[in-house]
Design an enzyme around this catalytic site. Structure first.
Site, PDB file in Angstrom:
ATOM      1  CB  CYS A 173      -7.368  64.017 -73.996  1.00 48.74           C
ATOM      2  SG  CYS A 173      -5.643  63.765 -74.433  1.00 48.74           S
ATOM      3  CB  CYS A 209      -4.571  63.591 -71.480  1.00 44.92           C
ATOM      4  SG  CYS A 209      -4.557  64.608 -72.935  1.00 44.92           S
ATOM      5  CG  ASP A 210      -7.280  62.223 -68.942  1.00 47.59           C
ATOM      6  OD1 ASP A 210      -6.319  62.675 -68.301  1.00 47.59           O
ATOM      7  OD2 ASP A 210      -8.169  62.948 -69.428  1.00 47.59           O
TER       8      ASP A 210
END
Ligand code: NDP
Length: 313
Positions: A136, A139-140
Site C-alpha cells: 500500500c 499507507c507507507d
C-alpha cells in the site's frame, strides 16, 4: 446468542456492502452490516478515485467510503465492527459467528467481503513485511520520501502505486514480468511520462535483500536470465487480489481462484437466501462502481427472497 433471527446480515463494509445496506434499509429490512477487518474496504488504502461517477473532481477513497457508510446509516442500517469468521449455512436461519464470539441468526445473508492484496510468496518478502515491504503506497509511501523504491506488477494498481510513489521518491523501479503492462492505456501513458519511473519489462523478483530492513531487490530478466541487484529501501507488491471467501468455503460453490459463483445475471449463490456482491464474486471487473451495482442487486434479490422465504425453504 439471540434466538430471534434478523432479516438480513451483510458481511463486508466496502462499496458492495454499503450499497446493499442502503437499498435493504430503505426497503425496511433492518440490515446489520459487519464491517470486517478493513472497514471501508480496499478504497480506504487507495488515493484519489477519479472514475466513480458523480465525483466530478475525484474523491479520496477513504472519504468516499465515509459517504457510503453515512448514507447507509441514514436509513437505519446497524453497522457493527467485527468479522464473520465462521458460518453454518447448513441450517436455517443461517448461523454466523463473529470474531468476538457473538452468534447471529439470519434469514438472509449478503456476502460482500471483497478481495485482498496478493503476495509473491517469497520468504524474504514475508521477513521484511513492515520493514520496507508493503502492499500500500498510500499507507507507507511517506516513509520512503526522496528514496529509491521498487514496485512489482503490471496492472492498474501497480501503475497507480508507481505514480503515487513517483511524487514522493527519488526513483521508482517498476518491474513487469511480461513485455507489456496490463494497465489501462491512460494509466500506462501517465507512467511512461514520469521521468523518475524506470520500467523493467520481462523482469521478475528473485529475492528481497537486506540485514534488518530492505536494502536491495534481486531481479532476473526472464529472457536473458541476467540477474541484477537494484538498491532500494522500499518494495511495493501490486500484483492483484484474491477473494476473501475462505470462511464460506465448506458451503459455497467457488471457482478455481476462490471467487464465489453466482447465477448469471443475479447475485444468487448455490444456497437459498445467500447472495454475493462485489469483488468476492467478480474476478473480472473489480471496480467500485460495479461492486456498488452488484450490492444493489443483492439487496433486491434478498428482499425478493424474504418476501417468499417460507415457501422456498
Ligand atoms: P490485475 O490483475 O489487473 O494485474 C495484476 C498484475 O500483476 C498483472 O500485470 C500481472 O502480470 C502481475 N502479476 C501477477 N502475479 C505476479 C507475480 N507473481 N509476479 C509478478 N507480476 C505478477 O490487478 P490490479 O490490482 O492491478 O487491478 C485489478 C482491477 O482493479 C483491474 O480491473 C483494474 O483496472 C482495477 N483498478 C483500477 C484502478 C483505476 O482505475 N484507477 C486502480 C487500481 C485498480 P500479467 O499481466 O503478466 O498477468
Amino acid at each position: 446468542m439471540s434466538n430471534q433471527p434478523v432479516q438480513l446480515v451483510i458481511i463486508g463494509g466496502g462499496p458492495a456492502g454499503y450499497t446493499a445496506a442502503l437499498y435493504a434499509a430503505r426497503a425496511g429490512l433492518h440490515p446489520i452490516l459487519y464491517q470486517g477487518p478493513q472497514p471501508g474496504g480496499q478504497l480506504t488504502i487507495t488515493g484519489d478515485v477519479e472514475n466513480y461517477p458523480g465525483y466530478r473532481n475525484g474523491v479520496m477513497g477513504a472519504v468516499m467510503m465515509e459517504d457510503f457508510q453515512a448514507q447507509a446509516e441514514r436509513f437505519g442500517t446497524i453497522i457493527k465492527e467485527g468479522s464473520i469468521t465462521k458460518v453454518d449455512f447448513s441450517i436455517y436461519p443461517r448461523l454466523l459467528i463473529v470474531d468476538s464470539g457473538e452468534h447471529v441468526l439470519a434469514r438472509s445473508v449478503i456476502i460482500a467481503t471483497g478481495a485482498s492484496a496478493k503476495w509473491l510468496g517469497l520468504p524474504s518478502e514475508k521477513r521484511f513485511y513492515g520493514k520496507g515491504v508493503s502492499a500500500c503506497a498510500v499507507c507507507d509511501g511517506f516513509f520512503f520520501k526522496n528514496e529509491t523504491v521498487v514496485v512489482v506488477g503490471g496492472g492498474d494498481t501497480a501503475a497507480q502505486e508507481s505514480l503515487y510513489l513517483a511524487k514522493l521518491c527519488k526513483t521508482v523501479h517498476l518491474l513487469v514480468r511480461k513485455g507489456q503492462m496490463r494497465a489501462s492505456k491512460i494509466m500506462q501513458e501517465r507512467v511512461f511520462k514520469r521521468s523518475n519511473i524506470e520500467i523493467w519489462f520481462h523482469t521478475e523478483v528473485k529475492e528481497v535483500l537486506g540485514q534488518t530492513v530492505v536494502e536491495a531487490i534481486e531481479v532476473i530478466h526472464t529472457l536473458s536470465k541476467k540477474i541484477t541487484t537494484i538498491p532500494a529501501t522500499g518494495f511495493f507488491v501490486a500484483i492483484g487480489h484474491q477473494p476473501n471467501s475462505l470462511p464460506f468455503f465448506p458451503y459455497m460453490a467457488v471457482d478455481s481462484q476462490g471467487y464465489i459463483q453466482i447465477q448469471p445475471g443475479t447475485t444468487k449463490t448455490n444456497i437459498s437466501g445467500i447472495f454475493a456482491a462485489g469483488d468476492v464474486q467478480d474476478a473480472h471487473y473489480r471496480q467500485a462502481v460495479t461492486a456498488a451495482g452488484t450490492g444493489c442487486m443483492a439487496a433486491l434479490d434478498a428482499e425478493h427472497f424474504l418476501q417468499n422465504y417460507e415457501d422456498i425453504i
